[in-house]
Motif scaffolding. Structure first.
Motif, PDB file in Angstrom:
ATOM      1  N   ILE A  29       0.854  -1.189   0.000  1.00 26.47           N
ATOM      2  CA  ILE A  29       0.000   0.000   0.000  1.00 26.47           C
ATOM      3  C   ILE A  29       0.886   1.233   0.000  1.00 26.47           C
ATOM      4  N   ALA A  30       0.530   2.226  -0.809  1.00 22.27           N
ATOM      5  CA  ALA A  30       1.218   3.521  -0.815  1.00 22.27           C
ATOM      6  C   ALA A  30       0.202   4.618  -0.508  1.00 22.27           C
ATOM      7  N   THR A  31       0.712   5.821  -0.293  1.00 19.40           N
ATOM      8  CA  THR A  31      -0.160   6.899   0.180  1.00 19.40           C
ATOM      9  C   THR A  31      -0.511   7.934  -0.884  1.00 19.40           C
ATOM     10  N   SER A  32      -0.118   7.689  -2.139  1.00 22.27           N
ATOM     11  CA  SER A  32      -0.559   8.549  -3.228  1.00 22.27           C
ATOM     12  C   SER A  32      -0.518   7.744  -4.509  1.00 22.27           C
ATOM     13  N   THR A  33      -1.258   8.200  -5.501  1.00 22.15           N
ATOM     14  CA  THR A  33      -1.275   7.520  -6.795  1.00 22.15           C
ATOM     15  C   THR A  33       0.103   7.535  -7.427  1.00 22.15           C
ATOM     16  N   GLN A  34       0.787   8.679  -7.332  1.00 19.75           N
ATOM     17  CA  GLN A  34       2.129   8.781  -7.906  1.00 19.75           C
ATOM     18  C   GLN A  34       3.088   7.843  -7.194  1.00 19.75           C
ATOM     19  N   ALA A  35       3.012   7.787  -5.870  1.00 22.82           N
ATOM     20  CA  ALA A  35       3.906   6.916  -5.115  1.00 22.82           C
ATOM     21  C   ALA A  35       3.652   5.456  -5.454  1.00 22.82           C
ATOM     22  N   ALA A  36       2.393   5.077  -5.611  1.00 25.21           N
ATOM     23  CA  ALA A  36       2.072   3.696  -5.952  1.00 25.21           C
ATOM     24  C   ALA A  36       2.669   3.319  -7.299  1.00 25.21           C
ATOM     25  N   ALA A  37       2.532   4.197  -8.295  1.00 22.02           N
ATOM     26  CA  ALA A  37       3.100   3.918  -9.613  1.00 22.02           C
ATOM     27  C   ALA A  37       4.620   3.844  -9.542  1.00 22.02           C
ATOM     28  N   HIS A  38       5.218   4.717  -8.751  1.00 24.35           N
ATOM     29  CA  HIS A  38       6.673   4.751  -8.594  1.00 24.35           C
ATOM     30  C   HIS A  38       7.181   3.463  -7.947  1.00 24.35           C
ATOM     31  N   VAL A  39       6.540   3.041  -6.874  1.00 28.08           N
ATOM     32  CA  VAL A  39       6.959   1.818  -6.175  1.00 28.08           C
ATOM     33  C   VAL A  39       6.759   0.600  -7.073  1.00 28.08           C
ATOM     34  N   ALA A  40       5.633   0.539  -7.774  1.00 28.21           N
ATOM     35  CA  ALA A  40       5.363  -0.593  -8.656  1.00 28.21           C
ATOM     36  C   ALA A  40       6.412  -0.687  -9.762  1.00 28.21           C
ATOM     37  N   ALA A  41       6.758   0.452 -10.373  1.00 23.88           N
ATOM     38  CA  ALA A  41       7.751   0.446 -11.448  1.00 23.88           C
ATOM     39  C   ALA A  41       9.142   0.111 -10.927  1.00 23.88           C
ATOM     40  N   MET A  42       9.486   0.664  -9.765  1.00 25.23           N
ATOM     41  CA  MET A  42      10.815   0.450  -9.204  1.00 25.23           C
ATOM     42  C   MET A  42      11.064  -1.013  -8.860  1.00 25.23           C
ATOM     43  N   HIS A  43      10.017  -1.682  -8.364  1.00 27.52           N
ATOM     44  CA  HIS A  43      10.199  -3.039  -7.848  1.00 27.52           C
ATOM     45  C   HIS A  43       9.462  -4.105  -8.666  1.00 27.52           C
ATOM     46  N   ASP A  44       8.993  -3.748  -9.855  1.00 25.58           N
ATOM     47  CA  ASP A  44       8.317  -4.710 -10.737  1.00 25.58           C
ATOM     48  C   ASP A  44       7.167  -5.413 -10.030  1.00 25.58           C
ATOM     49  N   LEU A  45       6.294  -4.630  -9.437  1.00 20.09           N
ATOM     50  CA  LEU A  45       5.122  -5.168  -8.750  1.00 20.09           C
ATOM     51  C   LEU A  45       3.898  -5.020  -9.637  1.00 20.09           C
TER      52      LEU A  45
END
Length: 344
Positions: A132-148
């Motif tokens: 879970i992330a706390t913003s739409t941008q953060a979620a996209a960033h974390v997903a891209a960074m870690h291939d989630l």
């Protein structure tokens, strides 16, 4: 939902001497969860994300004490740097990690340190049942960074507040953030040195060592909470957050809840927090690490009464669109239920 939710938080989450957005988020969202969702909190001592061996052992014992199949929500500061502690428990527990800030996004890290932390966090998040992330941008960033495949989003809420009464000149500037390199107070100080021909005063509220000695125009108030923080917002005209990195920026919505216009850097989830209304942004977004651009924006604010009126009107309109912590708790509960259902 009826299952008990086990929550692992960093020790000191309620320490008023060391406030942070992550700690505030954790406490508020847990306080607003429905009584139908039992919560059992555990505080994890340690210098996260690099704890001592004894603190790693303590976290391992905590996880070992949870029953098979339990849902465990872990603050990312605790979980992301210790995948070797989580790994023995990942098969029998439903581990969900709440990422406030990716470890490698902290400023001031060497390339080697950032790469190491990124690798540890990647391992942790691939062990997790959900992220879970706390913003739409953060979620996209974390997903891209870690291939989630998916990172869920539960944005912070805010408490509605009484609108601040503006002064005629708009000269009262406020920055609320821990005094760290990531928050960029040095950039704001640099910008203010370019405005010595104008009348202004600036209060910096946050824990840490003051960057300069207090003077007539600049005051370092230390960490503020409760009535003192409310008074700081009430006695301000413009909120300024010059961060170098930010996943959301909860203090931005706190300022907007007081109908304060916002000048902030266009990084991470900040644009999401600032938001827009029918006729534009309730303030202005500027590039990070650009004191000249920041100074020009502040000069425009201090010298243009019509601009101040427009920004205040937009801030009042944005205030009406802000959602409370009950909505964040509702969204988090919905996410937990979805993850539980998908893991069966």
């Amino acid at each position: 939902m009826s299952f008990p939710l086990h929550v692992v938080l960093p020790e000191g989450v309620d320490d008023p001497a060391a406030p942070s957005g992550g700690n505030r988020y954790d406490r508020e969202v847990l306080n607003h969860l429905t009584p139908d969702l039992p919560v059992r909190e555990v505080a994890a001592p340690g210098a996260w994300p690099r704890p001592a061996g004894s603190d790693r052992d303590h976290l391992s014992r905590v996880l070992g004490g949870f029953p098979d199949g339990a849902t465990v929500l872990l603050d990312g500061l605790v979980a992301a740097g210790v995948p070797e502690v989580l790994e023995p428990h990942a098969g029998r527990l439903r581990l969900i990690v709440l990422v406030h800030l990716p470890l490698s996004d902290e400023t001031g890290l060497s390339a080697a340190e950032a790469a190491e932390l990124r690798g540890l966090e990647r391992r942790t998040l691939h062990l997790a049942t959900g992220v879970i992330a706390t913003s739409t941008q953060a979620a996209a960033h974390v997903a891209a960074m870690h291939d989630l495949a998916e990172v869920h989003v539960a944005p912070p809420g805010v408490d509605r507040a009484t609108p601040a009464v503006p002064s005629p000149t708009g000269q009262r500037l406020l920055c609320v953030a821990s005094l760290t390199h990531r928050k960029g107070q040095d950039v704001l100080l640099d910008a203010l040195t370019r405005l010595t021909d104008l009348d202004w005063e600036c209060t910096f509220a946050g824990s840490g060592t003051p960057l300069i000695a207090d003077n007539r125009r600049i005051r370092f108030a230390g960490p503020l909470a409760g009535a003192e923080l409310e008074a700081a917002y009430a006695n301000a005209d413009l909120f300024v957050l010059p961060s170098r990195a930010e996943t959301y920026g909860m203090v931005i919505t706190e300022a907007l809840a007081h109908a304060l216009p916002v000048v902030a850097t266009e990084v991470g989830g900040v644009p999401e927090a600032v938001g827009t209304v029918a006729d534009g942004v309730p303030g202005k977004l500027v590039a990070p690490e650009d004191p000249e651009a920041l100074a020009a924006t502040l000069r425009a604010w201090l010298t243009d009464a019509d601009l101040r009126r427009r920004w205040r009107d937009r801030a009042l309109a944005r205030r009406e669109t802000l959602t409370g912590w009950d909505e964040t708790a509702r969204r988090l509960t919905e996410i937990l239920g979805k993850i539980e259902k998908g893991s069966r």
